[in-house]
Design a protein around this motif. Structure first.
Motif, PDB file in Angstrom:
ATOM      1  N   ILE A 351       5.680  44.836  81.877  1.00  0.00           N
ATOM      2  CA  ILE A 351       6.999  44.724  81.241  1.00  0.00           C
ATOM      3  C   ILE A 351       8.019  45.497  82.077  1.00  0.00           C
ATOM      4  O   ILE A 351       7.865  46.703  82.317  1.00  0.00           O
ATOM      5  N   THR A 352       9.073  44.815  82.512  1.00  0.00           N
ATOM      6  CA  THR A 352      10.108  45.455  83.344  1.00  0.00           C
ATOM      7  C   THR A 352      11.412  45.653  82.596  1.00  0.00           C
ATOM      8  O   THR A 352      12.297  46.372  83.083  1.00  0.00           O
ATOM      9  N   SER A 353      11.570  45.021  81.437  1.00  0.00           N
ATOM     10  CA  SER A 353      12.783  45.201  80.652  1.00  0.00           C
ATOM     11  C   SER A 353      12.511  44.856  79.194  1.00  0.00           C
ATOM     12  O   SER A 353      11.567  44.128  78.890  1.00  0.00           O
ATOM     13  N   VAL A 354      13.333  45.398  78.321  1.00  0.00           N
ATOM     14  CA  VAL A 354      13.243  45.109  76.894  1.00  0.00           C
ATOM     15  C   VAL A 354      14.651  44.905  76.350  1.00  0.00           C
ATOM     16  O   VAL A 354      15.635  45.373  76.946  1.00  0.00           O
ATOM     17  N   GLU A 355      14.736  44.214  75.244  1.00  0.00           N
ATOM     18  CA  GLU A 355      16.027  44.035  74.596  1.00  0.00           C
ATOM     19  C   GLU A 355      16.024  44.795  73.283  1.00  0.00           C
ATOM     20  O   GLU A 355      15.151  44.614  72.434  1.00  0.00           O
ATOM     21  N   LEU A 356      17.012  45.680  73.131  1.00  0.00           N
ATOM     22  CA  LEU A 356      17.119  46.515  71.942  1.00  0.00           C
ATOM     23  C   LEU A 356      18.147  45.931  70.983  1.00  0.00           C
ATOM     24  O   LEU A 356      19.116  45.289  71.404  1.00  0.00           O
ATOM     25  N   GLN A 357      17.943  46.175  69.724  1.00  0.00           N
ATOM     26  CA  GLN A 357      18.864  45.693  68.699  1.00  0.00           C
ATOM     27  C   GLN A 357      19.053  46.800  67.679  1.00  0.00           C
ATOM     28  O   GLN A 357      18.103  47.237  67.034  1.00  0.00           O
ATOM     29  N   ALA A 358      20.293  47.279  67.536  1.00  0.00           N
ATOM     30  CA  ALA A 358      20.586  48.375  66.610  1.00  0.00           C
ATOM     31  C   ALA A 358      21.685  47.949  65.651  1.00  0.00           C
ATOM     32  O   ALA A 358      22.575  47.159  66.000  1.00  0.00           O
ATOM     33  N   ALA A 359      21.628  48.485  64.434  1.00  0.00           N
ATOM     34  CA  ALA A 359      22.648  48.223  63.427  1.00  0.00           C
ATOM     35  C   ALA A 359      23.229  49.549  62.971  1.00  0.00           C
ATOM     36  O   ALA A 359      22.488  50.475  62.621  1.00  0.00           O
ATOM     37  N   ALA A 360      24.580  49.656  63.012  1.00  0.00           N
ATOM     38  CA  ALA A 360      25.251  50.898  62.649  1.00  0.00           C
ATOM     39  C   ALA A 360      25.327  51.055  61.141  1.00  0.00           C
ATOM     40  O   ALA A 360      25.428  50.076  60.408  1.00  0.00           O
ATOM     41  N   GLY A 361      25.268  52.302  60.702  1.00  0.00           N
ATOM     42  CA  GLY A 361      25.380  52.574  59.282  1.00  0.00           C
ATOM     43  C   GLY A 361      26.803  52.799  58.827  1.00  0.00           C
ATOM     44  O   GLY A 361      27.048  53.002  57.648  1.00  0.00           O
ATOM     45  N   ALA A 362      27.764  52.784  59.755  1.00  0.00           N
ATOM     46  CA  ALA A 362      29.167  52.999  59.410  1.00  0.00           C
ATOM     47  C   ALA A 362      30.029  51.952  60.089  1.00  0.00           C
ATOM     48  O   ALA A 362      29.780  51.573  61.241  1.00  0.00           O
ATOM     49  N   ASN A 363      31.054  51.489  59.418  1.00  0.00           N
ATOM     50  CA  ASN A 363      31.966  50.511  59.993  1.00  0.00           C
ATOM     51  C   ASN A 363      32.783  51.138  61.116  1.00  0.00           C
ATOM     52  O   ASN A 363      33.238  52.284  61.003  1.00  0.00           O
ATOM     53  N   GLY A 364      32.962  50.374  62.192  1.00  0.00           N
ATOM     54  CA  GLY A 364      33.769  50.856  63.302  1.00  0.00           C
ATOM     55  C   GLY A 364      33.049  51.757  64.268  1.00  0.00           C
ATOM     56  O   GLY A 364      33.653  52.261  65.215  1.00  0.00           O
ATOM     57  N   ALA A 365      31.745  51.981  64.055  1.00  0.00           N
ATOM     58  CA  ALA A 365      30.997  52.842  64.971  1.00  0.00           C
ATOM     59  C   ALA A 365      30.660  52.074  66.250  1.00  0.00           C
ATOM     60  O   ALA A 365      30.546  50.850  66.257  1.00  0.00           O
ATOM     61  N   THR A 366      30.515  52.803  67.360  1.00  0.00           N
ATOM     62  CA  THR A 366      30.192  52.232  68.665  1.00  0.00           C
ATOM     63  C   THR A 366      28.758  52.595  69.037  1.00  0.00           C
ATOM     64  O   THR A 366      28.341  53.743  68.864  1.00  0.00           O
ATOM     65  N   ILE A 367      28.025  51.595  69.548  1.00  0.00           N
ATOM     66  CA  ILE A 367      26.627  51.819  69.934  1.00  0.00           C
ATOM     67  C   ILE A 367      26.481  51.594  71.425  1.00  0.00           C
ATOM     68  O   ILE A 367      26.958  50.587  71.973  1.00  0.00           O
TER      69      ILE A 367
END
Length: 415
Positions: A351-367
């Motif tokens: 494995i040379t790469s992975v795709e991450l998926q995150a969900a913010a708990g606050a509106n307007g937050a930057t990930i």
């Protein structure tokens, strides 16, 4: 009875002969000839069956016109038999249990146990002849299930497999077990309670609970299915952490003050390294403990690590959190929680790469994913690769660290 009929006709013939030729003997030979003719006609019109066959069961003996009683046995899965009958008399009608046969054929349903069929032959003139056929349908020996349904969870069921395992979360305190029978004539019980209608509810203490499902066939043969359901225990780390915050809830928290030159308090500095820019970020706060016996202070001194203390401070600062975080591949060492920041994920060596998926708990937050906005991140050909996922809002930030591990003998880069 047939002989009786013959004698009656013979007497009538003799009487007629006597009236015609009384006083003479020349008429006697004619009387004798008439009597003999009556006997022959009676034999030719004798009532009875010339054929009796059954499809679906086998008679206990071959058919004979002079045998009036027969028996047969049918298997439990035979729903009906087909009866065929013919008479020696072309004018005779054949009935089975009072119903006239059509073209000499009748389809007869069978019930479990003994079924009796009376076959009568009548032409309306001669005396009726009755044959009796008794067919015994055997009881079913089918004691199998077609499925076991659970109100929580599911099973990969096989009717011939009798032992199963299932697991539920800690919050599940009971489950309803609903078995389905393959033969509706069978009977099923769950832990001794009739389960034929709506299943049986089983209480689940923490740990393993054995459930016995007994199936009794129509003929009395029994089969037992065993289901072991495991209810999960409360996770110890979560329980301990919950105890900490439960103890301090509603109590006065340690005062947060600026450093004072007159007071002897020393600032408590907590540092976290950022994996995307390799810069050292420091968070400094001076903690003045107004109540030395505060439960939080005691628990922290008794073994609560620095990471837990940092999380508490971040909570005080209302730093944003992630509601969820997933990776396109890999096996995580634990489930994701918003208040846990470090995770180890095993991936294949190629494995040379992975795709991450995150969900913010606050509106307007930057990930940010490893310092950028691209969710797909590269993994180095190293034993361990650390990837940071940072969420920020209004100048406050929180960083989660994912350590991807490969089964190769190469040490993690020291950057």
């Amino acid at each position: 009875m047939l002989k009786k009929g013959v004698k009656g006709k013979s007497m009538k013939v003799i009487l007629a002969g006597s009236l015609i030729g009384m006083g003479t003997f020349t008429g006697l030979p004619d009387v004798k000839a008439a009597e003999e003719t009556g006997i022959i006609q009676e034999v030719n019109t004798k009532m009875g069956l010339s054929k009796l066959e059954i499809d679906g069961a086998t008679l206990n003996q071959g058919f004979s016109e002079s045998v009036l009683d027969y028996r047969a046995t049918a298997e439990d899965d035979v729903e009906k038999i087909t009866l065929q009958a013919e008479s020696r008399s072309g004018n005779a009608a054949i009935f089975v249990n009072g119903t006239k046969l059509t073209n000499g054929v009748a389809n007869l349903p069978l019930q479990t146990g003994m079924n009796t069929f009376e076959i009568t032959v009548s032409d309306g003139v001669n005396e009726t002849v009755t044959y009796t056929v008794k067919v015994e349908k055997l009881q079913s020996g089918d004691n199998h299930l077609t499925s076991i349904r659970l109100s929580q969870g599911s099973l990969a069921f096989d009717p011939n497999v009798t032992a199963y395992l299932a697991s539920v979360e800690n919050k599940v305190k009971s489950v309803t077990v609903s078995p389905s029978l393959r033969d509706s004539n069978a009977h099923v019980m769950v832990n001794g309670t009739d389960a034929a209608k709506s299943g049986v509810t089983v209480k689940l203490p923490i740990g393993e609970t054995a459930v016995k499902i007994n199936v009794t066939a129509e003929n009395g043969d029994e089969r037992t299915y065993t289901l072991t359901i495991t209810r999960a225990d409360v996770k110890k780390p979560e329980k301990e952490k919950a105890d900490v915050f439960k103890d301090v809830k509603g109590q006065k928290q340690p005062a947060i003050e600026k450093p004072s030159s007159t007071e002897g308090d020393k600032p408590v500095t907590l540092s976290a390294r950022s994996f995307n820019d390799q810069k050292l970020t420091s968070v400094s706060q001076t903690v003045k403990v107004a109540q030395p016996e505060n439960p939080l202070t005691k628990k922290m001194s008794a073994g609560i690590d620095k990471e837990s203390a940092a999380e508490h401070l971040e909570k005080e600062d209302e730093a944003p959190v992630l509601n969820s975080l997933t990776s396109s591949t890999g096996s995580w060492n634990k489930a994701f929680h918003s208040n846990e920041h470090t995770y180890h994920i095993e991936v294949n060596d190629d494995i040379t790469s992975v795709e991450l998926q995150a969900a913010a708990g606050a509106n307007g937050a930057t990930i940010e994913y490893d310092g950028g906005n691209k969710k797909k991140v590269k993994l180095k050909n190293k034993a361990k690769t650390a990837i940071s996922v940072t969420i920020s809002k209004d100048g406050k930030r929180r960083t989660y660290v994912l350590v991807f591990e490969k089964d190769i003998k190469v040490e993690m880069d020291e950057e």
